[in-house]
Design a protein around this motif. Structure first.
Motif, PDB file in Angstrom:
ATOM      1  N   ALA A  24      -0.079  -2.322 -11.349  1.00 38.83           N
ATOM      2  CA  ALA A  24       0.397  -2.892 -12.924  1.00 38.83           C
ATOM      3  C   ALA A  24       1.083  -3.903 -12.064  1.00 38.83           C
ATOM      4  CB  ALA A  24       0.775  -2.711 -13.946  1.00 38.83           C
ATOM      5  N   LEU A  25       1.804  -4.016 -11.049  1.00 37.97           N
ATOM      6  CA  LEU A  25       3.181  -4.439 -10.152  1.00 37.97           C
ATOM      7  C   LEU A  25       2.527  -5.048  -9.236  1.00 37.97           C
ATOM      8  CD1 LEU A  25       6.441  -3.208 -11.563  1.00 37.97           C
ATOM      9  CD2 LEU A  25       4.955  -4.808 -12.517  1.00 37.97           C
ATOM     10  N   LEU A  77       2.575  -3.794 -19.889  1.00 33.05           N
ATOM     11  CA  LEU A  77       2.475  -3.957 -18.232  1.00 33.05           C
ATOM     12  C   LEU A  77       0.880  -3.394 -18.249  1.00 33.05           C
ATOM     13  CD1 LEU A  77       5.155  -3.512 -16.193  1.00 33.05           C
ATOM     14  CD2 LEU A  77       3.851  -5.267 -16.164  1.00 33.05           C
TER      15      LEU A  77
END
Length: 273
Positions: A24-25, A77
């Protein structure tokens, strides 16, 4: 629960949460990140430990986030994770080609949408298998063994996705969005920021999918034309040509082993034999 809370408060996450967070990041903290060439980010945004501070403090006063807020952050997220993964992988091209194939065959709901999405998902996993393996080797495994912090794992995983996307993106699309963003030429592909690469990648995938769809549609269109011309010559104008042409299109598709040919061609279009 106590062990999980302890890990969350100290910046360490359970395995499944760590892997989800890495994906997600990756778009935010990988390699070039979201920085534009014309407007570099502040030094504090790229400083080591920035992610840890973001997860453990509020407003810069040093107070730790509560467990509920940390879980809320992770769940937020995870809600955008499917969209990121679908847009950053081979899924877009595959699902569009399969949808065009169904339209070319003249089948409205066969195969159903659930089958097409499932087929596209598992074919995407097959195509992305080298990328997933590299992310596991360079990001997830080192983080799970405690050899790298979470921001390093996210950066390494993002670099792998970045390389895959660059290989599938046309130079013309990259130039288009670079010019729109006011960014100058990049010395190497790794310098292209995700804010430019992602829309260029999606645009390139759409263009490639429609090109493949046109080649798939063409032989079935010829069958429709032949059947419609024949029916008109026989004076059977009240009979729908699609009813007559559908069995011939299905027969042609089965004789050439159409599903295997389509799946193999889609996988090969990503450089996977």
């Amino acid at each position: 629960m106590g062990e999980t809370a302890l890990k969350l408060r100290h910046g360490r996450f359970p395995g499944w949460l760590a892997l989800a967070l890495i994906f997600a990041l990756a778009l935010l903290l990988a390699g070039p990140a979201f920085a534009q060439a014309a407007a570099p980010p502040p030094a504090a945004a790229a400083a080591p430990g920035a992610l840890d501070r973001a997860l453990t403090t509020i407003g810069g006063d040093g107070r730790p986030l509560s467990l509920s807020l940390q879980i809320l952050l992770l769940m937020s997220l995870l809600t955008v994770l499917p969209s990121l993964l679908l847009m950053m992988t081979s899924f877009t091209r595959i699902i569009i080609v399969l949808s065009i194939l169904r339209q070319a065959l003249g089948l409205q709901q066969t195969p159903p949408n659930q089958v097409l999405v499932g087929l596209a998902l598992f074919l995407s996993i097959f195509v992305m298998r080298p990328v997933i393996s590299e992310i596991n080797a360079t990001a997830y495994t080192p983080y799970g063994e405690g050899r790298v912090p979470i921001e390093t794992a996210v950066r390494n995983g993002g670099n792998v996705l970045h390389g895959f996307m660059v290989r599938q993106t046309r130079q013309t699309d990259l130039k288009l969005f670079s010019d729109m963003a006011g960014a100058r030429g990049f010395a190497r592909p790794a310098d292209v920021p995700f804010s430019i690469l992602l829309p260029a990648f999606v645009t390139s995938e759409l263009k490639t999918a429609f090109q493949i769809g046109f080649l798939i549609f063409l032989p079935f269109l010829i069958i429709d034309l032949v059947v419609a011309t024949t029916l008109m010559a026989l004076g059977m104008v009240m009979l729908s040509p699609s009813i007559i042409s559908m069995p011939f299109k299905l027969l042609l598709f089965v004789l050439v082993d159409g599903w295997a040919l389509t799946m193999g061609s889609l996988a090969a279009s990503f450089g996977t034999g």
